[in-house]
Design an enzyme around this catalytic site. Structure first.
Site, mmCIF file in Angstrom:
data_model
loop_
_atom_site.group_PDB
_atom_site.id
_atom_site.type_symbol
_atom_site.label_atom_id
_atom_site.label_comp_id
_atom_site.label_asym_id
_atom_site.label_seq_id
_atom_site.Cartn_x
_atom_site.Cartn_y
_atom_site.Cartn_z
ATOM 1 N N ARG A 223 88.103 -77.687 -12.355
ATOM 2 C CA ARG A 223 89.433 -78.199 -12.689
ATOM 3 C C ARG A 223 89.455 -78.969 -14.011
ATOM 4 N NH1 ARG A 223 92.755 -78.025 -8.227
ATOM 5 N NH2 ARG A 223 94.133 -79.475 -9.254
ATOM 6 N N TRP B 151 90.351 -83.175 -17.174
ATOM 7 C CA TRP B 151 90.766 -82.246 -18.218
ATOM 8 C C TRP B 151 91.753 -83.037 -19.057
ATOM 9 C CZ3 TRP B 151 95.265 -79.812 -20.000
ATOM 10 C CH2 TRP B 151 95.053 -78.710 -20.844
ATOM 11 N N ASN C 175 95.480 -87.125 -11.105
ATOM 12 C CA ASN C 175 95.586 -85.762 -11.625
ATOM 13 C C ASN C 175 97.066 -85.488 -11.834
ATOM 14 O OD1 ASN C 175 95.662 -82.952 -11.972
ATOM 15 N ND2 ASN C 175 95.423 -82.568 -9.782
ATOM 16 N N GLY C 176 97.447 -85.111 -13.044
ATOM 17 C CA GLY C 176 98.855 -84.826 -13.321
ATOM 18 C C GLY C 176 99.261 -85.434 -14.649
ATOM 19 N N GLU D 283 94.585 -57.733 -20.498
ATOM 20 C CA GLU D 283 93.718 -58.548 -19.648
ATOM 21 C C GLU D 283 92.289 -58.594 -20.216
ATOM 22 O OE1 GLU D 283 93.741 -60.705 -17.566
ATOM 23 O OE2 GLU D 283 91.786 -60.660 -16.601
ATOM 24 N N GLU E 232 88.699 -65.810 -23.972
ATOM 25 C CA GLU E 232 88.640 -67.121 -23.322
ATOM 26 C C GLU E 232 87.227 -67.602 -23.057
ATOM 27 O OE1 GLU E 232 89.892 -65.672 -18.824
ATOM 28 O OE2 GLU E 232 90.097 -67.782 -19.298
ATOM 29 N N HIS F 25 101.902 -50.080 -36.786
ATOM 30 C CA HIS F 25 103.140 -50.735 -37.238
ATOM 31 C C HIS F 25 102.877 -52.118 -37.830
ATOM 32 C CE1 HIS F 25 105.629 -47.513 -35.737
ATOM 33 N NE2 HIS F 25 104.911 -47.525 -34.621
ATOM 34 N N LYS G 211 90.376 -74.302 -14.479
ATOM 35 C CA LYS G 211 90.711 -73.191 -13.590
ATOM 36 C C LYS G 211 92.151 -73.260 -13.096
ATOM 37 C CE LYS G 211 89.582 -69.670 -10.978
ATOM 38 N NZ LYS G 211 89.503 -68.387 -11.694
HETATM 39 C C1 AGP Z 1 92.342 -66.223 -16.793
HETATM 40 O O1 AGP Z 1 91.017 -65.901 -16.690
HETATM 41 C C2 AGP Z 1 92.719 -67.600 -16.431
HETATM 42 N N1 AGP Z 1 92.004 -68.184 -15.408
HETATM 43 C C3 AGP Z 1 94.226 -67.868 -16.447
HETATM 44 O O2 AGP Z 1 94.861 -67.045 -17.363
HETATM 45 C C4 AGP Z 1 94.973 -67.810 -15.113
HETATM 46 O O3 AGP Z 1 95.126 -66.505 -14.672
HETATM 47 C C5 AGP Z 1 96.327 -68.506 -15.289
HETATM 48 O O4 AGP Z 1 96.122 -69.827 -15.670
HETATM 49 C C6 AGP Z 1 97.167 -68.446 -14.033
HETATM 50 O O5 AGP Z 1 96.533 -69.061 -12.965
HETATM 51 P P1 AGP Z 1 96.939 -68.766 -11.479
HETATM 52 O O6 AGP Z 1 96.669 -67.336 -11.216
HETATM 53 O O7 AGP Z 1 96.077 -69.678 -10.667
HETATM 54 O O8 AGP Z 1 98.401 -69.078 -11.367
#
Ligand code: AGP
Length: 603
Positions: free
Chosen positions: A27, A74, A100-101, A480, A487, A503, A598
């Site tokens: 997290r 984070w 957290n928030g 994707e 990332e 283009h 995450k």
């Molecule tokens: C991609 O590898 C990331 N972990 C990220 O793009 C993720 O899919 C996005 O933050 C959405 O998260 P969620 O599926 O938990 O809503």
């Protein structure tokens, strides 16, 4: 983003906090800190910049107690420094707080209530700790009343855990929009941002609702609603296994999770198909059938999974599907149809961007289905319906098995609805057989890891940028694949519709630029191959990922054929491995890329 853990009534508070924080590190990993105290008030606060391992190095054996709170950060407000690391203290140091928030009105709180206060860091959390401390010391409120009063002023998202140094037998907690659970033990209780942080100690949990205040002691848990009225709540048992959240013999979670995908496909089939029937709740099918348009709202990889599901969903259910980026929805609201159904795709079920859309569409009275890996998560609780991914915990920041599980579950839903409405394509589409083929194709690709690793060394070594190209479903996979590569390996990479390059973007192709082409559809393969020629003749180094039925001499990576609706499930596998090996070859941390977390619980 950010992880919280707390325990009261244990002999090994430090160990429990560290174990919990390690499970929450996904997290955020900018800094970490703990506060522990024993009943005689021997107390320690330890903080470190960086990972939990850095914090561990600073903790001596004397740091232990019966109560503690911990945090992994984070960074939102202020740099990742020790001064900004949690727990934060009130002015007199009596109150300790982890959070957290994002507190939206922290500047106003400072000006209005905390004139003359000295802050050691720049966080919104420290302001909240000072506010609570002030209500205790100046207004002579009890810690509980001070906490409640502060919550009445604080605006924004929060999960808080607070300890009063004068009474180290209680943890005060509250949440709004950010996740927090109570874990129940014998003679001790816990709080944590998710069940994984507590699963070593207990499998019994209590939900906390937004705006509730919970008073956690070693042998009691008191839940109060916003009006201060005591709430009764049944505990639930989390179906989590410790082995599900370990790496086993794998060097990284990401590789383990990539390898788990064939098993996840089979688990999805077991959970959604029995005695020749697709097990989708009648009310969910009804909601899709009654809708005149489906709006899929999601972010990142989940958004890409929505795209990969669009074609089969439209063809099997006769209902148009529109994709919406969650963070944009509020400002770029599409003209909504008369009877929309909103589908929220989210691995974590906690993504704040998606949640704010859900709140809005609920206010407008529209039905919502959440497709998530975490039933019981915020998006799951707040939607009318939930479909679970059954992918098992996904811990690597880069999402892999959740992506394929999301597409597979969406295909189950589309097939079940299609059968119900008598859609001809749905009737003749043997989804279970096709998903089995997908699992077989995945297994075959996963057996080619060494080959793929060698191709990565050949094509992506030392490059700073790259392109993925494809058409149709392969374009969706390209988006994707590009996200995955950038990332974690930090190679700047874009996923492009192969025909669109000429283009404008083709101007970026120069001698040696890697272009990774995905080809899985025979009817448009020649067009993509034409685009390959265009970039090759301008110096691009083209790596071709091709399905068996489109194969030509000189192609690099072959993928076993699957049904045209499901090609994303098969074609994405080599691209996940490409991202993994490119990162490994650069000596980077695959599971914890810089700047990311995450679960993205801030908007
Ligand atoms: C991609 O590898 C990331 N972990 C990220 O793009 C993720 O899919 C996005 O933050 C959405 O998260 P969620 O599926 O938990 O809503």
């Amino acid at each position: 983003m950010c992880g919280i853990v707390g325990v009261v009534g244990s002999k090994n508070a430090t160990d429990i906090l560290i174990q919990g924080l390690q499970k929450l590190e996904y997290r955020g990993y900018d800094s970490a800190g703990i506060f522990v105290s024993d009943e005689r008030k021997n107390q320690s606060i330890i903080k470190a910049v960086g990972r939990i391992s850095s914090l561990q190095e600073k903790i001596g054996i004397e740091v232990n107690g019966s109560i503690g709170i911990g945090h992994t950060r984070w960074a939102t407000h202020g740099k990742p420094t020790e001064n900004n690391a949690h727990p934060h203290a009130s002015e007199s140091n009596r109150i300790l707080l982890v959070h957290n928030g994002v507190v939206e009105n922290y500047k106003e709180i400072k000006t209005e209530y905390l004139n003359g206060h000295h802050f050691i860091g720049e966080t919104d959390t420290e302001v909240c700790a000072h506010l609570i401390g002030k209500f205790i010391e100046v207004d002579h409120l009890t810690p509980k009343d001070a906490f409640v009063k502060a919550l009445g002023i604080i605006e924004g998202s929060y999960a808080f855990a607070m300890v009063d140094r004068e009474d180290p037998t209680v943890i005060y907690v509250a949440k709004n929009k950010s996740p927090l659970l109570v874990g129940l033990g014998e003679g001790y209780n816990m709080v944590g941002s998710d069940a994984m942080a507590m699963i070593r100690e207990t499998k019994q949990f209590l939900e906390i609702h937004d705006k509730e205040v919970v008073i956690v002691k070693k042998d009691s848990v008191e839940i109060l609603d916003e009006a201060g009225i005591q709430q009764e709540r049944d505990a639930f048992t989390a179906e989590l296994d410790l082995s599900d959240i370990g790496k086993g013999t794998y060097p990284y979670y990401m590789l383990k999770e990539i390898d788990e995908q064939p098993a996840v496909m089979r688990r999805i089939m077991q959970n959604y198909f029995k005695d020749g029937k697709y097990l989708v709740a009648d009310e969910i099918k009804k909601a899709v059938i009654e809708a005149d348009r489906i709006y899929i709202v999601a972010a990142g990889t989940s958004y890409h999974a929505g795209y990969a599901s669009k074609t089969f969903f439209e063809e099997l259910t006769d209902t148009p599907v529109e994709l919406c980026i969650a963070s944009e929805f509020g400002y770029n609201l599409p003209l909504l149809s008369k009877k929309p159904l909103f589908i929220y795709i989210s691995q974590s079920g906690e993504t704040a961007d998606s949640r704010q859309v859900l709140v809005k569409t609920k206010e407008l009275g529209y039905p919502a289905l959440t497709v998530t890996n975490v039933p019981g998560s915020t998006l799951s609780r707040e939607a009318d319906f939930t479909m679970a991914l059954h992918a098992g915990p996904e811990i690597a920041v880069a999402s892999t098995k959740a992506y394929t599980a999301q597409i597979a579950v969406m295909s189950i839903l589309a097939k079940a609805v299609g059968e119900e409405i008598g859609n001809e394509k749905a009737k003749s589409f043997n989804l279970i057989q096709e998903l089995s083929l997908v699992a077989t194709s995945m297994v075959a690709t996963l057996a080619e890891k060494e080959w793929i690793e060698s191709k990565v060394a050949e094509y992506l070594k030392d490059t700073r940028n790259a392109f993925y190209i494809g058409r149709g479903q392969d374009y969706f996979v390209s988006m994707e694949a590009a996200l995955k590569l950038k990332e974690i390996s930090y190679i700047q990479c874009e996923g492009f519709a192969a025909g669109e390059l000429k283009h404008g973007t083709i101007a970026l192709i120069e001698e040696g630029t890697p272009v990774l082409a995905i080809i899985s559809n025979k009817s448009i393969a020649s067009h993509t191959r034409g685009n390959i020629m265009e970039v090759s003749s301008r110096g691009a180094n083209v790596l071709k990922v091709v399905s068996a039925d489109c194969q030509e001499e000189g192609d690099d990576i072959l993928v076993g054929n699957v049904h045209s609706y499901l090609t994303s499930l098969a074609m994405v596998i080599p691209t996940q491995l490409i991202a993994y090996y490119a990162t490994l070859q650069r000596g980077l941390d695959v599971d914890k890329p810089r700047n990311l977390a995450k679960s993205v619980t801030v908007e």
